[in-house]
Design an enzyme around this catalytic site. Structure first.
Site, PDB file in Angstrom:
ATOM      1  CG  ASP A  69      -3.071 -14.506   6.141  1.00  0.00           C
ATOM      2  OD1 ASP A  69      -2.447 -14.410   5.064  1.00  0.00           O
ATOM      3  OD2 ASP A  69      -3.156 -13.577   6.963  1.00  0.00           O
ATOM      4  CD  GLU A  98       0.248 -14.800   1.161  1.00  0.00           C
ATOM      5  OE1 GLU A  98       0.106 -13.680   1.652  1.00  0.00           O
ATOM      6  OE2 GLU A  98       0.573 -14.985  -0.047  1.00  0.00           O
ATOM      7  CG  ASP A 131      -3.322 -11.869  10.460  1.00  0.00           C
ATOM      8  OD1 ASP A 131      -2.326 -11.832   9.725  1.00  0.00           O
ATOM      9  OD2 ASP A 131      -3.421 -11.213  11.519  1.00  0.00           O
ATOM     10  CG  HIS A 158       1.895  12.367 -14.415  1.00  0.00           C
ATOM     11  ND1 HIS A 158       2.412  12.452 -15.691  1.00  0.00           N
ATOM     12  CD2 HIS A 158       2.436  13.402 -13.728  1.00  0.00           C
ATOM     13  CE1 HIS A 158       3.220  13.491 -15.793  1.00  0.00           C
ATOM     14  NE2 HIS A 158       3.260  14.091 -14.600  1.00  0.00           N
ATOM     15  CD  GLU A 171       5.854  19.037 -10.733  1.00  0.00           C
ATOM     16  OE1 GLU A 171       6.149  19.444  -9.593  1.00  0.00           O
ATOM     17  OE2 GLU A 171       6.411  18.067 -11.285  1.00  0.00           O
TER      18      GLU A 171
END
Length: 447
Positions: free
Chosen positions: A10, A51, A125, A252, A328
């Site tokens: 990591d 990384e 980590d 959407h 909505e």
């Protein structure tokens, strides 16, 4: 018979780019025993560079133990895993030499790559955070001072496996440690009122089409909720409030009504996505999958949102939760009409609606009513997903309302924001009630 190792790696950056470090651990695949640990403070770099450096160091540590061993690399960086697996191209100039170096450590036939949630990559980590903490002190990481292995073992025994995480969240925790939570590594708000996770979400959702790290899109504001309470900000805010609940807000994809700019709320025909809208959903799914950031998907119950959410969730391997509060506005008699048609047929009603959030379209819902239910949904989801990143697939009014409330802006600001179909926005919510608007109307993944 050749040995089998697991390499977990990591990296993190406190600023992206900023002071950075990596950590890697080599584990015996049969016994689970930690065979080697390595970590280093690397100076100023981006998350992705750190990384990759962690990957290189982990592979070299495995090679030093047994150059003939088979190695299974496990990382929570979707970008690194997909690029090293050969499924994604490496475009960023800082990544190419590091990827080439990693590929040269061991023969390709000996190494495989697997993405894992951040919760399952805690050992590496912690090593990365120890390295960054050492760098802050003007030192380099020392294995003799490391407690990452002990903490990983004790926490693994005490904690259930968490939901999928993301490297950006780990970087946020590292940046909080820089502000004073050394060893704990939890995200929060800096004393100056600026989000310590500045730009992390923006970088995540743009990573698929830019393949670049280090973007910064900092914005720190006050979330007034119902527009009455004002939590402390700036130097009055606590330095470590824990990782925020981050809402990635997805409008959407297009329906047949979208390009015609017709009122399409929750009281109309409930249209499905058009062919264009379905393609938009595929593209945004790829963008979000690029970083593995999203840990849950919540959708408005309306069909166009459910279709968009299912496309994204299928790509991410997640389920879809429905939240009625994200639907909505009900535009009543105006459903299916253009603005010009509504003005022609209902001139007085439209003028009154534009002038006050308390006025509803004939037979419909006022913006004040929408704000009430969206706020309730926000509070419910914020509590349910504290410290996690959740994708909310919803509509124009709910997204604008969440952004407006986070900014403490007046109701008329709803008419001053552009929100394209399949666009991404993001807001992070902290434990003290403060909010940070990270992103608004990002459509880069559609280009």
């Amino acid at each position: 018979m050749a040995q089998e190792f697991i390499v977990e790696a990591d990296g993190g950056s406190r600023g992206n780019p900023g002071p950075a470090g990596y950590g890697a651990v080599v584990i015996d695949a049969v016994t689970g025993e930690t065979l080697a640990e390595t970590a280093e403070y690397v100076g100023v770099a981006t998350n992705n560079v750190a990384e990759y450096k962690g990957l290189v160091a982990g592979l070299k540590a495995a090679r030093d133990l047994d150059p003939d061993a088979t190695v299974r690399v496990r990382m929570d960086s979707k970008l690194v895993v997909e690029q090293m697996s050969g499924r994604w191209k490496i475009k960023h100039p800082d990544m190419k030499p590091l990827a080439a170096e990693a590929a040269a450590v061991l023969p390709r036939t000996q190494v495989t790559y697997q993405w894992i949630p951040r919760e399952k990559n805690k050992h590496a980590d912690r090593l990365a955070n120890e390295a960054m903490d050492a760098g802050k002190r003007g030192e380099q990481w020392s294995p003799s001072a490391s407690t990452a292995d002990l903490r990983a073992a004790s926490r693994a025994a005490a904690e259930p496996a968490g939901p999928p995480g993301d490297a950006a969240a780990g970087a946020a925790k590292a940046r909080a440690a820089l502000a004073g939570a050394t060893g704990k590594a939890t995200g929060g708000t800096s004393p100056g009122g600026t989000s310590t996770d500045a730009g992390a979400v923006a970088a995540d959702v743009r990573a698929a089409h830019s393949v670049a790290a280090g973007d910064s899109n900092t914005s720190s504001t006050t979330n007034t909720g119902t527009d009455t309470a004002t939590p402390p900000v700036g130097w009055a805010a606590a330095a470590d409030l824990g990782a925020p609940a981050t809402f990635v807000l997805l409008r959407h994809g297009e329906t047949p009504l979208t390009p015609e700019k017709r009122f399409s709320g929750s009281g109309g025909s409930d249209p499905s996505l058009s062919e264009v809208g379905r393609e938009q959903a595929v593209r945004v799914a790829a963008a979000l999958a690029a970083r593995g950031t999203v840990q849950a998907v919540v959708s408005s119950p309306l069909l166009r949102c459910q279709e968009t959410a299912r496309t994204v969730a299928a790509r991410l391997g997640l389920d879809v939760e429905l939240e009625p509060g994200l639907r909505e506005t009900d535009f009543g008699a105006w459903e299916g009409l253009t603005f010009a048609e509504a003005r022609e047929r209902y001139p007085d009603e439209l003028t009154a609606w534009l002038a006050s959030p308390n006025v509803a379209p004939p037979g419909g819902e006022s913006f004040a009513e929408v704000t009430s239910r969206v706020s309730a949904a926000r509070d419910k989801l914020q509590a349910a997903y504290a410290g996690r990143t959740v994708l909310l697939v919803t509509h124009v009014t709910p997204v604008k309302t969440l952004v407006r409330l986070a900014l403490g802006a007046p109701p008329e600001s709803l008419f001053r924001m552009e929100l394209s179909a399949a666009s991404l926005s993001a807001v992070a919510y902290y434990a003290d009630g403060n909010a940070s608007v990270r992103l608004l109307n990002d459509t880069g993944h559609l280009r």
